[in-house]
Design a protein around this motif. Structure first.
Motif, short mmCIF file in Angstrom:
data_model
loop_
_atom_site.label_atom_id
_atom_site.label_comp_id
_atom_site.label_asym_id
_atom_site.label_seq_id
_atom_site.Cartn_x
_atom_site.Cartn_y
_atom_site.Cartn_z
N SER A 1 0.66 -1.11 -0.07
CA SER A 1 0.09 -0.05 0.18
C SER A 1 0.91 1.26 0.09
CB SER A 1 -0.87 -0.01 1.21
OG SER A 1 -0.19 -0.07 2.33
N LYS A 2 2.06 1.17 0.63
CA LYS A 2 2.98 2.27 0.39
C LYS A 2 3.88 2.15 -0.70
CE LYS A 2 1.33 4.12 4.05
NZ LYS A 2 0.84 5.60 4.18
N LEU A 3 4.56 3.42 -1.01
CA LEU A 3 5.42 3.35 -2.17
C LEU A 3 6.69 3.25 -1.58
CD1 LEU A 3 3.55 5.97 -4.56
CD2 LEU A 3 4.12 3.53 -5.16
N MET A 4 7.75 2.79 -2.69
CA MET A 4 9.01 2.57 -2.10
C MET A 4 9.79 3.96 -2.62
SD MET A 4 9.21 -1.33 -3.09
CE MET A 4 7.65 -2.04 -2.95
N TRP A 5 10.82 4.05 -1.85
CA TRP A 5 11.95 5.22 -2.23
C TRP A 5 12.74 4.76 -3.04
CZ3 TRP A 5 10.70 10.09 -0.56
CH2 TRP A 5 11.76 11.21 -0.86
N SER A 6 12.57 4.69 -4.20
CA SER A 6 13.46 4.12 -5.43
C SER A 6 12.86 4.43 -6.62
CB SER A 6 13.83 2.77 -5.21
OG SER A 6 12.49 2.09 -5.37
N GLU A 7 13.46 4.45 -7.85
CA GLU A 7 13.15 4.27 -9.18
C GLU A 7 13.85 3.46 -9.84
OE1 GLU A 7 13.75 8.21 -11.04
OE2 GLU A 7 15.25 8.79 -9.27
N GLY A 8 13.24 2.85 -11.27
CA GLY A 8 14.00 1.90 -11.56
C GLY A 8 14.20 2.07 -13.15
N PHE A 9 14.96 1.27 -13.87
CA PHE A 9 14.74 1.23 -15.50
C PHE A 9 15.18 -0.28 -15.74
CE2 PHE A 9 16.43 1.48 -19.75
CZ PHE A 9 15.61 2.31 -20.46
N THR A 10 13.98 -1.14 -16.34
CA THR A 10 14.31 -2.36 -16.50
C THR A 10 14.53 -2.59 -18.24
OG1 THR A 10 12.41 -2.74 -15.03
CG2 THR A 10 13.27 -4.41 -16.37
N ILE A 11 15.68 -3.57 -18.53
CA ILE A 11 15.85 -3.80 -19.68
C ILE A 11 15.82 -5.13 -20.17
CG2 ILE A 11 17.62 -3.62 -21.55
CD1 ILE A 11 19.10 -1.59 -19.60
N LEU A 12 14.71 -5.52 -20.91
CA LEU A 12 14.75 -6.90 -21.52
C LEU A 12 14.73 -6.73 -22.95
CD1 LEU A 12 13.57 -9.59 -20.45
CD2 LEU A 12 11.36 -8.79 -20.80
N GLY A 13 15.77 -7.57 -23.61
CA GLY A 13 15.62 -7.19 -25.03
C GLY A 13 16.59 -5.96 -25.40
N SER A 14 16.29 -5.28 -26.56
CA SER A 14 17.12 -3.97 -26.75
C SER A 14 16.56 -2.99 -26.18
CB SER A 14 16.96 -3.83 -28.40
OG SER A 14 17.36 -2.62 -28.56
N PRO A 15 17.61 -2.26 -25.32
CA PRO A 15 17.14 -0.79 -24.96
C PRO A 15 17.18 0.08 -25.98
CG PRO A 15 19.56 -1.01 -24.62
CD PRO A 15 18.96 -2.31 -25.63
N LEU A 16 17.22 0.10 -27.29
CA LEU A 16 17.47 0.98 -28.30
C LEU A 16 16.22 2.07 -28.15
CD1 LEU A 16 19.07 2.55 -30.49
CD2 LEU A 16 17.67 0.66 -32.11
N GLU A 17 15.06 1.48 -28.08
CA GLU A 17 13.74 2.54 -28.31
C GLU A 17 13.71 3.41 -27.15
OE1 GLU A 17 12.11 3.46 -30.92
OE2 GLU A 17 13.49 1.88 -31.93
N HIS A 18 13.94 2.94 -25.97
CA HIS A 18 13.95 3.57 -24.81
C HIS A 18 14.99 4.65 -24.65
CE1 HIS A 18 10.71 0.94 -22.56
NE2 HIS A 18 10.23 1.96 -22.96
N ALA A 19 16.22 4.10 -25.14
CA ALA A 19 17.34 4.85 -24.94
C ALA A 19 17.24 6.06 -26.04
CB ALA A 19 18.69 4.21 -25.49
N ARG A 20 16.47 5.96 -27.08
CA ARG A 20 16.41 7.03 -27.87
C ARG A 20 15.38 8.23 -27.53
NH1 ARG A 20 17.02 5.92 -33.84
NH2 ARG A 20 16.30 3.64 -34.03
#
Ligand code: AKG
Ligand code: FE2
Length: 367
Positions: A130-149
């Motif tokens: 119910s509570k949020l965590m004090w963090s942020e994340g970036f997940t890479i599954l396969g090529s990160p190209l589109e998100h990196a762009r």
């Protein structure tokens, strides 16, 4: 409760601009029961606890035995002389830092889609709390190209190049660690057809950032969980935060050791070893002054391979404790049952020691 892996991902509206906050918002204030400071058992930093997660030199001729012992007793260890160059670890750290220091609106251009796994967002296990965590994340599954762009329209190749190199090197190390772990169970890597020397497992990379927090005792960086992997290789920068649960000592901090990488046993190795190498419950806590960065290499079998207790480990007195599952199927169980996922694939063991194969779909208890 979400029913699919992708459903376990919160919409990006929950991402905070951490830099603008002087106080912990209610949305991130954990109750005394769950928060890191409640009932805080002794940690490795306390003089009362002498034990800490083993640090293993992979060049040590006894490495296999040491790995086996660490898997049995801790479910985690650190490795030195692992073959990953320091300069690559430095580069992944600095590219991770530059990603998380982009303006929030820019990061949100690479937000995880509601039905996706890859991209920027809150911790993927957030939907179970119910509570949020004090963090942020970036997940890479396969090529990160589109998100990196989206993140760096003019310089996306830099990020993609580092990720590609990191994946290649981690894949090699994960194969080597699997060899040591299987060897310590008395099993040749070649005897497990999907784990042979030239076979490639599947993997994802998870970059985590834990910003400095105005009220760390009431915040949670990443709540307690086990990984749904065979094994996870974790790089942490020089800031403490990772803790593993050790029955007798409670939460034990895994201190950053320069040049070392942390290895965690995941649920699939727990299944493969028929419970001999239990997956480790771990979490990340935060601190008041320093941003912490970690990079998890989440390593599993090819997604269509059925994982079940290794037949060499079984006999009439050691029946299989888990039913066969593919990684994809197990991730579905995790998204539904979270920390109960392992017991959801546990087999029913009657007193005779025989396994009731009919009772495999539902959560069953050992009777
Ligand atoms: O940041 C850490 O130390 C832990 C990260 C982790 O457990 C994960 O990404 O699964
Ligand atoms: Fe984890």
């Amino acid at each position: 409760m979400p029913s699919r892996v992708s459903d376990a991902i919160k919409p990006h509206k929950h991402v905070l601009d951490f830099t603008s906050l002087q106080e912990l918002p209610e949305s991130h204030a954990w109750s005394s029961l769950d928060s890191p400071s409640s009932n805080n058992p002794p940690t490795a930093a306390d003089s009362s606890v002498s034990e800490s997660v083993p640090v293993i030199d992979l060049d040590n001729p006894n490495a296999q035995e040491l790995v086996g012992r660490a898997c049995k007793t801790w479910g985690a260890f650190q490795v030195m002389n692992h073959g990953i160059e320091t300069s690559l670890l430095d580069r992944i750290e600095s590219t991770g830092k530059s990603l998380f220091s982009l303006p929030t609106h820019q990061k949100l251009k690479a937000a995880r889609a509601a039905d996706g796994v890859s991209g920027y967002g809150v911790a993927r296990i957030s939907s179970f709390f119910s509570k949020l965590m004090w963090s942020e994340g970036f997940t890479i599954l396969g090529s990160p190209l589109e998100h990196a762009r989206q993140l760096w329209p003019h310089d996306y190749n830099h990020f993609c190049g580092i990720i590609e190199e990191y994946e290649k090197e981690m894949q090699k190390l994960a194969g080597r660690l699997m060899g040591l772990m299987l060897g310590s169970l008395g099993i040749a890597q070649e005897d497990v057809d999907w784990a042979g020397p030239n076979k490639e497992g599947a993997a994802a990379i998870q970059l985590n950032s834990y910003p400095a927090c105005p009220d760390p005792d009431r915040a949670m960086g990443l709540a307690a969980h086990t990984d749904s992997t065979l094994l996870t290789i974790l790089y942490q920068n020089n800031t403490s935060g990772l803790q593993v649960l050790r029955d007798a000592s409670g939460w034990v901090t895994v201190p950053p050791v320069p040049g070392a990488l942390v290895v965690n046993i995941g649920d699939l190795l727990h299944i493969l070893s028929n419970g001999s190498y239990p997956s480790v419950l771990h979490r990340a806590v935060v601190n008041r002054t320093q941003q912490r960065l970690s990079v998890a290499y989440l390593y599993g079998p090819p997604s269509n391979v059925q994982i079940s207790p290794l037949s060499k480990l079984l006999d009439p007195t050691h029946p299989p404790l888990y039913r066969p599952v593919t990684w994809t199927e197990y991730l579905g169980a995790k998204a539904k049952h979270f920390n109960e996922a392992l017991s959801s694939v546990q087999l029913c063991i009657p007193r005779t020691g025989l396994v009731n194969q009919n009772n495999v779909e539902n959560r069953v208890e050992i009777i």
